[in-house]
Scaffold this active site. Structure first.
Site, PDB file in Angstrom:
ATOM      1  N   PRO A 295     -50.166 -42.023  40.206  1.00  0.00           N
ATOM      2  CA  PRO A 295     -49.279 -40.931  40.627  1.00  0.00           C
ATOM      3  C   PRO A 295     -48.001 -41.460  41.260  1.00  0.00           C
ATOM      4  CG  PRO A 295     -51.027 -41.220  42.233  1.00  0.00           C
ATOM      5  CD  PRO A 295     -51.246 -42.273  41.172  1.00  0.00           C
ATOM      6  N   GLY A 296     -46.915 -40.765  41.020  1.00  0.00           N
ATOM      7  CA  GLY A 296     -45.646 -41.089  41.662  1.00  0.00           C
ATOM      8  C   GLY A 296     -45.171 -39.871  42.427  1.00  0.00           C
ATOM      9  N   ARG A 297     -44.685 -38.885  41.665  1.00  0.00           N
ATOM     10  CA  ARG A 297     -44.089 -37.679  42.260  1.00  0.00           C
ATOM     11  C   ARG A 297     -45.016 -36.992  43.266  1.00  0.00           C
ATOM     12  NH1 ARG A 297     -40.487 -34.542  39.066  1.00  0.00           N
ATOM     13  NH2 ARG A 297     -41.506 -35.527  37.287  1.00  0.00           N
ATOM     14  N   CYS A 364     -16.594 -35.591  38.938  1.00  0.00           N
ATOM     15  CA  CYS A 364     -15.796 -34.944  37.895  1.00  0.00           C
ATOM     16  C   CYS A 364     -16.587 -34.728  36.608  1.00  0.00           C
ATOM     17  CB  CYS A 364     -14.550 -35.772  37.635  1.00  0.00           C
ATOM     18  SG  CYS A 364     -13.533 -35.808  39.105  1.00  0.00           S
ATOM     19  N   GLU A 365     -17.588 -33.897  36.686  1.00  0.00           N
ATOM     20  CA  GLU A 365     -18.419 -33.521  35.546  1.00  0.00           C
ATOM     21  C   GLU A 365     -18.862 -32.088  35.793  1.00  0.00           C
ATOM     22  OE1 GLU A 365     -19.822 -35.576  33.028  1.00  0.00           O
ATOM     23  OE2 GLU A 365     -19.125 -37.519  33.777  1.00  0.00           O
TER      24      GLU A 365
HETATM   25  N1  LLP Z   1     -47.388 -43.821  34.763  1.00  0.00           N
HETATM   26  C1  LLP Z   1     -46.535 -43.945  33.739  1.00  0.00           C
HETATM   27  C2  LLP Z   1     -46.884 -44.809  32.621  1.00  0.00           C
HETATM   28  C3  LLP Z   1     -45.319 -43.237  33.751  1.00  0.00           C
HETATM   29  O1  LLP Z   1     -44.476 -43.352  32.730  1.00  0.00           O
HETATM   30  C4  LLP Z   1     -45.005 -42.406  34.852  1.00  0.00           C
HETATM   31  C5  LLP Z   1     -43.735 -41.656  34.896  1.00  0.00           C
HETATM   32  C6  LLP Z   1     -45.922 -42.333  35.911  1.00  0.00           C
HETATM   33  C7  LLP Z   1     -47.115 -43.042  35.836  1.00  0.00           C
HETATM   34  C8  LLP Z   1     -45.682 -41.494  37.129  1.00  0.00           C
HETATM   35  O2  LLP Z   1     -45.529 -40.148  36.808  1.00  0.00           O
HETATM   36  P1  LLP Z   1     -45.502 -39.053  37.990  1.00  0.00           P
HETATM   37  O3  LLP Z   1     -46.853 -39.079  38.669  1.00  0.00           O
HETATM   38  O4  LLP Z   1     -44.433 -39.427  38.929  1.00  0.00           O
HETATM   39  O5  LLP Z   1     -45.223 -37.788  37.291  1.00  0.00           O
HETATM   40  N2  LLP Z   1     -37.396 -38.880  36.150  1.00  0.00           N
HETATM   41  C9  LLP Z   1     -38.290 -37.796  35.785  1.00  0.00           C
HETATM   42  C10 LLP Z   1     -39.731 -38.230  35.729  1.00  0.00           C
HETATM   43  C11 LLP Z   1     -39.977 -39.400  34.784  1.00  0.00           C
HETATM   44  C12 LLP Z   1     -41.409 -39.879  34.794  1.00  0.00           C
HETATM   45  C13 LLP Z   1     -41.550 -41.109  33.987  1.00  0.00           C
HETATM   46  N3  LLP Z   1     -42.864 -41.676  33.985  1.00  0.00           N
HETATM   47  C14 LLP Z   1     -38.081 -36.644  36.758  1.00  0.00           C
HETATM   48  O6  LLP Z   1     -37.249 -36.759  37.640  1.00  0.00           O
HETATM   49  O7  LLP Z   1     -38.707 -35.592  36.624  1.00  0.00           O
END
Ligand code: LLP
Length: 440
Positions: A295-297, A364-365
């Site tokens: 998890p990231g987000r 400027c976009e």
């Molecule tokens: N594992 C892999 C292989 C991934 O490609 C990603 C995210 C994650 C884990 C983590 O995903 P999360 O739990 O954070 O959803 N910039 C975009 C999100 C791009 C996510 C890319 N991959 C945004 O701001 O919504």
């Protein structure tokens, strides 16, 4: 995301009520984890990223407890790409997290924050040979291979170094995650992973390749997923695949479940960890594999905000609120039409009459717009606003476009704000640049 959320926009009180780390005090104004945002702006100016350590710890604990209650041992490998600040990585390491990385730079950041190589997994569709050499030499725990071509390159690289790579194959399950097209990764048309039908033969091939130890499978179907349903479909496919591979005599000891757990950008509920853990238990709980989650987000998104000041309100045919923050700080609205809550920091203003405004930055976009037709009170010059849920994919995606120095970042821990990134100086913007033939 504007295009996947169909409910009504929440009002200011609704946004506040859904976020326990935020409180509105009659005199101090909007506070985050007990610290008035006014004070942060006074001390560190704006725009400034503000992160809350207690929020990150609480989210980590909620996720791990949901899995513990479901009787599932879980190994969290935080997706560094969501927020790669050393302070955040270090905090998560102390909670017990490993790291999911997609570049040598992220590997080195994770190492700098004290995460052991054995607790790092390397994902991504393109890894260079120097990157593979560097992480193998340091004893990386797991490499998630995304193609037959990559498996050959990895085998040759590891053999040359006299090392063994612990490999999982990333399967593309061809499942629609029901999220924004630009952050969907598990459809056959996406560049990610290996087609289901190719997995058995490639797994068998990998088991016979020098320098490769096949460990298992990985999948990641997308990001900002709010329903457990697509996970259930994808993990059911993964479980069948694990059983099929074992029936062929292959050893499968790891299942990397990916990330993607969504959060409530509006006031809708984010992914429910207990419901998610129940799906994991139901689909893959009896496989006897090491379960990895990336998890990231989910961990850091709601734990951060972008504090900005109003430069001016401009009224043409429309009402524009112009901030000192811009798309080069928070890119998500411009890139994905993402919706972020915006709260005024001043308590009195909270109750003023509201009219629709486009909230824009100075870049400027035309795409430099945080919100269209957002109901907001009058916001005079230097009024502060908080752009919510900006802890994930915020600062990491920012750029110095329009020669705008990198914003400052503050981490609140135990009601104390710590400056974790000073605002960049203008000189630093060009410090590495050279003019040929000039002494400058
Ligand atoms: N594992 C892999 C292989 C991934 O490609 C990603 C995210 C994650 C884990 C983590 O995903 P999360 O739990 O954070 O959803 N910039 C975009 C999100 C791009 C996510 C890319 N991959 C945004 O701001 O919504």
């Amino acid at each position: 995301m504007a295009d996947i959320f169909t409910g009504p926009e929440p009002d200011l009180a609704g946004l506040l009520a859904a976020r326990p780390a935020l409180e509105m005090h009659a005199s101090a104004g909007l506070c985050f984890e007990g610290v008035p945002l006014n004070l942060i702006a006074e001390r560190f100016c704006t725009p400034t990223w503000v992160y809350g350590a207690a929020s990150i710890r609480a989210r980590y604990a909620t996720l791990t407890e949901a899995f513990a209650e479901a009787g599932l041992p879980l190994h969290i490998h935080y997706a560094v790409k969501a927020n790669d600040h050393l302070a955040i990585l270090s905090l998560l390491r102390h909670m017990g997290a490993g790291a999911d990385i997609v570049s040598q730079g992220e590997f080195l950041r994770a190492r700098r924050a004290g995460i052991a190589p054995a607790h790092i997994v390397f994902s991504g569709v393109g890894k260079s040979v120097p990157e593979l050499e560097a992480v193998l030499a340091q004893g990386i725990g797991q490499i998630n291979v995304e193609s037959a071509e990559e498996l050959d390159i990895l085998s040759a690289t590891a053999t040359r170094l006299g090392l063994t790579a612990r490999v999982v194959l990333r399967m593309n399950p061809d499942v629609d995650a029901g999220t924004h097209a630009k952050i969907t990764t598990g459809l056959a048309e996406n560049k990610f992973g290996i087609a289901r039908e190719d997995i058995p033969a490639l797994y068998a091939k990998g088991a016979g390749l020098p320098g490769i130890e096949m460990r298992g499978l990985a999948l990641h179907i997308g990001s900002q997923i709010l329903s457990p349903a697509p996970y259930e479909t994808a993990y059911t496919i993964a479980a069948e695949m694990v059983r099929g591979l074992r029936a062929q005599g292959q050893s499968v000891s790891v299942l990397d479940l990916g990330g993607g757990l969504g959060i409530g950008y509006h006031d809708e509920p984010g992914m429910n960890p207990a419901a998610f853990a129940a799906v994991v238990r139901k689909t893959v709980g009896d496989l006897g594999v090491r379960l990895v989650l990336e998890p990231g987000r989910y961990l850091v998104g709601p734990a951060g905000l972008l504090l900005a000041s109003v430069l001016l309100e401009k009224r043409t045919a429309k009402r524009f609120v112009v901030l000192d923050a811009a798309m080069n700080e928070l890119m998500r609205p411009a890139l994905y039409e993402a919706w972020h809550g915006i709260l005024p920091v001043d308590a009195a203003r909270f109750h003023h009459p509201q009219t629709p405004a486009d909230v824009v930055g100075p870049v400027c976009e035309s795409a430099d717009c945080f919100a269209y037709d957002r109901a907001l009170p009058d916001l005079p010059p230097s009024a502060l606003v908080a752009l919510l849920d900006a802890g994930a994919y915020g600062a990491v995606m920012s750029s110095p476009y329009n020669a705008r120095p990198r914003a400052a970042a503050v981490l609140i821990d135990a009601c104390t704000p710590h400056l974790i990134t000073p605002r960049q100086t203008h000189e630093a913007l060009w410090a590495d640049e050279h003019i040929p033939g000039s002494e400058l």
